[in-house]
Design an enzyme around this catalytic site. Structure first.
Site, PDB file in Angstrom:
ATOM      1  N   GLU A 310       0.840  -1.206   0.000  1.00 31.22           N
ATOM      2  CA  GLU A 310       0.000   0.000   0.000  1.00 31.22           C
ATOM      3  C   GLU A 310       0.870   1.250   0.000  1.00 31.22           C
ATOM      4  OE1 GLU A 310      -2.788  -0.787  -0.856  1.00 31.22           O
ATOM      5  OE2 GLU A 310      -2.947  -2.828  -0.103  1.00 31.22           O
ATOM      6  N   GLU A 332      -1.659  -2.394  -9.986  1.00 29.86           N
ATOM      7  CA  GLU A 332      -1.618  -3.560  -9.088  1.00 29.86           C
ATOM      8  C   GLU A 332      -0.485  -4.529  -9.436  1.00 29.86           C
ATOM      9  OE1 GLU A 332      -2.879  -3.470  -6.369  1.00 29.86           O
ATOM     10  OE2 GLU A 332      -4.578  -2.095  -6.529  1.00 29.86           O
TER      11      GLU A 332
HETATM   12  N1  BES Z   1      -6.092  -1.240  -4.224  1.00 30.87           N
HETATM   13  C1  BES Z   1      -6.156  -2.473  -3.522  1.00 30.87           C
HETATM   14  C2  BES Z   1      -7.341  -2.589  -2.623  1.00 30.87           C
HETATM   15  C3  BES Z   1      -8.619  -2.908  -3.332  1.00 30.87           C
HETATM   16  C4  BES Z   1      -8.826  -4.159  -3.819  1.00 30.87           C
HETATM   17  C5  BES Z   1      -9.616  -1.996  -3.478  1.00 30.87           C
HETATM   18  C6  BES Z   1     -10.025  -4.444  -4.460  1.00 30.87           C
HETATM   19  C7  BES Z   1     -10.786  -2.276  -4.125  1.00 30.87           C
HETATM   20  C8  BES Z   1     -11.002  -3.525  -4.606  1.00 30.87           C
HETATM   21  C9  BES Z   1      -4.926  -2.667  -2.652  1.00 30.87           C
HETATM   22  O1  BES Z   1      -3.802  -1.991  -3.043  1.00 30.87           O
HETATM   23  C10 BES Z   1      -4.578  -4.117  -2.725  1.00 30.87           C
HETATM   24  O2  BES Z   1      -4.171  -4.550  -3.765  1.00 30.87           O
HETATM   25  N2  BES Z   1      -4.758  -4.845  -1.650  1.00 30.87           N
HETATM   26  C11 BES Z   1      -4.568  -6.260  -1.605  1.00 30.87           C
HETATM   27  C12 BES Z   1      -3.383  -6.644  -0.786  1.00 30.87           C
HETATM   28  C13 BES Z   1      -2.097  -6.515  -1.522  1.00 30.87           C
HETATM   29  C14 BES Z   1      -0.930  -6.797  -0.634  1.00 30.87           C
HETATM   30  C15 BES Z   1      -2.005  -7.389  -2.746  1.00 30.87           C
HETATM   31  C16 BES Z   1      -5.817  -6.828  -0.976  1.00 30.87           C
HETATM   32  O3  BES Z   1      -6.608  -6.059  -0.451  1.00 30.87           O
HETATM   33  O4  BES Z   1      -6.000  -8.028  -1.043  1.00 30.87           O
HETATM   34 ZN    ZN Z   2      -2.741  -2.837  -4.610  1.00 34.75          ZN
END
Ligand code: BES
Ligand code: ZN
Length: 891
Positions: A310, A332
């Site tokens: 993050e 991502e």
């Molecule tokens: N931007 C995402 C969070 C997110 C995910 C928002 C889906 C809306 C819908 C965040 O940066 C993210 O990717 N989080 C992952 C964890 C990460 C370490 C891969 C998660 O929430 O699983």
């Molecule tokens: Zn992410």
């Protein structure tokens, strides 16, 4: 939830916005059921857009209370008078001014009734938001698309008693009491233009810890982590990880943090893992809170990775964002790539790589082989929430890793610098990103970009031959890729193959070629062979003895490898490959083969297949001085789902389970002495440290314990019970409990009881307790899960509880989820339908547990299909669940 507007969104229909919103001033008065949200938007026609177009602001279930255009109040009852239209889902101005103007809108929302956990909702008594992907439209009417970037100023107001802490993005510019009342306010300003999905606010009574970070240019940044009162000490590791991530991004990418303050808030109710809102990350508390007594080594590693992920988004996602949601992998995939590299630097790189590849294969390969397969950059979607997948994330990260392997480190980092220089402050595309590397490396990356536009896992077939007289060794390489939904024909990919030729006992043979079937000098020097055509032959010369090829070192490309190595070759690689990843891979390949043979024997009514050489090799590995974390990976058998995926059709989960158990038992019996020696040799060091070294020792020790128990229940149970009772660290306690739960009987129930009693006030530990029980591979488990759903510690409203119990049953219990009578499928399908009404996003994720249903044997396949059908046909489904159900069924 927008069931009525079931129209696909297509990449090719992208158009720039007709209007831009330069500034968004929000005024939010928090109230449990009637929060007032006032926005003042500075809107102007986009010179690149369509003149005189209607302005359509997105909404989702909103009620407008007041609207004013340039200060002029519009009569909400007489929308025709101002040539407009208001519904809960849109605010339309058919003929907006063709010059800059101010639109003010006031809405009223009910955060306590928000069970979707999108938009403004409550987690316990706190208020928080989740806006990605399309949650901001549940707070106010807006151009809810990532290519509309605005500067936000946010005024928050609340009862002091209810929300003493008021946070939003950016820097705090004012705060104070509101005279003569019990209320207070805070004003936050974020100078960086951002899309609305990065907006966040938090209000509540939370406990805080603070830290400082001085960036390398000397800027002082205040760091705050805010958690449930009383849990502050459990946030210390997250703070430490944050500082390390900040340093790392400066050192490796030259990227500094850009605000005066960085806040992280941990909440107990969260759909995902965590969210990168600018300057105000909001986290699922499981990725913040840790103490030796409540968190395992794996939990610590996850916290480190998610905090870094993050944080890294601040540059890859926030400073440069996505033009549209089709470009999701731009932020991502790249950020996963960066967090993987960070974790590899913090810990053992080969061990991390093995872990990452295990996840990739388990999650992404299975997705890519089934009905939910899609491009890393999709071209159409019904519901964007369903595209936060392992394909976008993990395969997206692999593509960048391949790019780095192909163009080299130096060109890669220069390309990243160019990307930051060119696109800082804008919303970019994959083409923009790739062009930076093409320009720096002076190389056409058009064919390489097929990784983004073709779904499916390529198959790399390799054959070899050795000519002793000519001292030549020839490799024949071929690539192919099966059709995926909507893509029958695939064009060849660019596959980087990191290669070594291992001479048994003598290390790597230098790579030399000649003649037509050669390799380029660059390929020979780097050991990276590029396969960009359907086939390629390479002949190596000056090869004094028949070598064992070590292919795809470090897993240089996300492909399936088919090379008929002999068992002797695999043993050579396990013992001698200079590439640790391939030493591990050789053991996995060997074990997978063995297990596949066993499954065939079991299904033919025979005894499981046995292989003494493999057991001996494992014994040798355990006895080496190699890094214990690495050894734990080498002896870690492929999972049952991995075997199912390898078998690929007519899968019988019961037979796989029996084969798996039989092999573990064999290892435990045959190598008991070695395993016990390791168990005692690796006795824990005090005090507990979550660092990679001691964590690796615990991993190997607990793996040894599990094998001992598989081979000898009585001995294993006694050891496990001793460990369970004597340790106070969660890693060892939970590992012991896992072993005990695999042994039926009263001891198991007593241990589970004792564990519950000890941790009943630690919800994150109770999640482990739920998950563990849901994964017991026994007939009674479904009844147990149903009973646990009535437990006082369980709540369907908390996604963590739900994932722990139902998610673990569906994803980590192959024999019971796939029970031959269809009871597991019916249970999950029913739950998905119940849940869909409250939280469609979590329901849709749970339903994707069916992603490999079509590889099952006919009876289970028809039962699973029927359960999916039942979901697909249900009345008033959310767009989320409908999309997953329909795509899962269509193949
Ligand atoms: N931007 C995402 C969070 C997110 C995910 C928002 C889906 C809306 C819908 C965040 O940066 C993210 O990717 N989080 C992952 C964890 C990460 C370490 C891969 C998660 O929430 O699983
Ligand atoms: Zn992410």
């Amino acid at each position: 939830m927008r069931t009525d507007t079931a129209k696909p969104v297509r990449l090719k229909d992208y158009r720039v916005p007709d209007y831009l919103i330069g500034k968004a001033d929000l005024d939010v008065k928090l109230h449990p059921s009637a929060t007032r949200v006032g926005v003042r938007l500075a809107i102007r026609p986009n010179p690149r857009g369509c003149p005189n177009a209607a302005l359509v602001l997105d909404g989702d279930g909103l009620t407008a209370k007041r609207i004013a255009l340039d200060g002029q109040v519009l009569d909400l009852q007489k929308t025709a008078a101002w040539n407009g239209f208001i519904t809960p889902d849109a605010l339309t101005l058919n003929a907006p001014p063709q010059r800059p103007f101010i639109l003010e809108v006031e809405t009223e929302i009910d955060p306590s009734a928000n069970t979707q956990l999108m938009g403004l909702y409550r987690s316990g008594s706190a208020y928080c938001t989740q806006c990605e992907a399309e949650g901001f439209r549940r707070i106010t009417y807006f151009l809810d698309r990532p290519d509309v970037l605005s500067v936000y100023t946010v005024r928050l107001e609340a009862e002091i008693g209810e929300a003493p802490l008021l946070l939003s993005n950016g820097n705090k510019i004012a705060s104070g009491k509101i005279g003569g009342t019990t209320r207070h306010f805070a004003i936050w300003h974020d100078p960086y233009p951002k899309p609305c999905y990065l907006f966040a606010l938090v209000g509540g009574g939370l406990g805080s810890i603070f830290g400082d970070f001085t960036t390398r240019s000397g800027r002082k940044v205040k760091l705050g982590i805010h958690v449930e009162h009383g849990k502050e000490p459990q946030a210390a590791y997250a703070m430490d990880a944050l500082k390390r991530a900040m340093k790392w991004d400066e050192r490796v990418y030259g990227r500094e943090y850009d605000l005066d303050i960085f806040n992280i808030v941990a909440v107990s109710h969260f759909n995902m893992g965590a969210m990168e809102n600018k300057g105000l990350n909001i986290f699922n508390d499981k990725y913040v809170l840790a103490s030796p007594a409540t968190a395992t080594d794996t939990d610590y590693a996850h916290i480190e990775a998610v905090i870094a992920h993050e944080y890294f988004h601040n540059w890859t996602g926030n400073r440069i964002t996505c033009r549209d949601w089709f470009q999701l992998c731009l932020k991502e995939g790249l950020t996963v790539f960066r967090d993987h590299a960070f974790s590899a630097d913090m810990r053992s790189a080969p061990v991390r790589r093995i872990g990452d590849v295990r996840t990739l294969r388990a999650q992404q390969f299975s997705e890519d082989a089934g009905p939910l397969a899609h491009n890393v950059r999709p071209e159409t979607y019904m519901e964007i929430n369903n595209f936060y997948t392992s394909t976008v994330y993990e395969k997206g990260a692999e593509i960048i890793r391949m790019l780095k392997v192909l163009i080299g480190d130096d060109a890669f980092y220069k390309g990243m610098d160019l990307y930051f220089a060119r696109y800082d402050g804008t919303a970019a595309t994959i083409e923009d990103f790739i062009a930076c590397f093409a320009d720096i490396a002076g190389r056409d990356l058009t064919q390489f970009s097929r990784w983004y536009s073709q779904a499916g896992t390529p198959l790399l077939e390799v054959a070899s031959s050795y000519d002793a007289d000519a001292q030549t060794f020839t490799l024949d390489l071929a690539q192919s890729c099966k059709p995926t939904p909507g893509q029958d024909k695939k064009e060849p990919f660019v596959i980087p193959i990191a290669l070594g030729l291992v001479a048994p006992g003598a290390g790597d043979i230098p790579l030399r070629t000649g003649g037509d079937a050669g390799a380029s000098g660059a390929e020979l020097a780097s050991g990276i062979i590029e396969l960009s055509s359907p086939r390629r032959r390479i002949t190596f010369r000056d090869v004094p003895c028949r070598p064992v090829p070590s292919l795809l070192r470090g897993f240089s490309a996300p492909v399936r490898l088919d090379y008929a190595a002999s068992e002797a070759d695999l043993l050579t690689l396990i013992a001698h490959d200079s590439d640790s990843f391939n030493r591990w891979q050789a053991a996995q390949t060997y074990a997978t083969r063995l297990l596949q043979r066993s499954v065939a024997s079991i299904r033919a009514g025979e005894a499981p297949y046995r292989d003494k050489d493999f057991l001996a090799a494992l014994g040798t590995v355990i006895d080496t001085n190699a890094d214990p974390a690495f050894v734990a990976q080498v002896i870690g058998l492929p999972g049952e789902a991995d075997i199912a995926r390898e078998i690929g059709e007519d899968v019988d989960p019961d037979a796989i389970h029996r084969a798996h158990d039989a092999l573990a038992e064999d290892i435990g019996k045959e190598r008991q002495e070695t395993l016990l020696a390791a168990y005692w040799r690796l006795a824990p060091e005090e005090p507990y440290s979550p660092d990679a070294g001691p964590a690796g020792r615990r991993a190997l020790r607990n793996a040894a314990l599990a094998f001992v128990a598989a081979g000898d229940k009585a001995e294993g149970a006694a050891l496990a019970m001793r460990q369970f009772e004597s340790t106070s660290t969660m890693t060892d306690k939970f590992a012991a409990l896992c072993v005990l739960t695999r042994i039926t009987g009263q001891e198991r129930e007593d241990a589970l009881q004792a564990f519950y009693a000890a941790y009943e006030n630690e919800p994150l530990v109770i999640d482990k307790w739920f998950a563990l029980q849901a994964a017991i591979p026994e007939h009674g488990t479904l009844a147990r899960v149903r009973a646990l759903m009535q437990h006082k510690a369980f709540s369907c409203k908390n996604p963590n509880r739900l994932r722990a119990l139902a998610g673990s049953f569906a994803a980590a219990n192959p024999t019971q989820f796939n029970a031959g009578d269809g009871s597991g499928y019916d249970f999950i399908a029913g739950l998905v339908l119940d849940l869909d009404v409250k939280n469609p996003q979590v329901a849709a994720r749970l339903l994707s547990a069916f992603k490999s249903w079509w590889i099952l044997e006919p009876q289970r396949r028809s039962l699973a299909g029927a359960a999916l059908q039942r979901v697909a046909c249900a009345a008033s489904l959310s767009a989320d669940v409908k999309d997953i159900a329909e795509r899962s069924l269509a193949h």
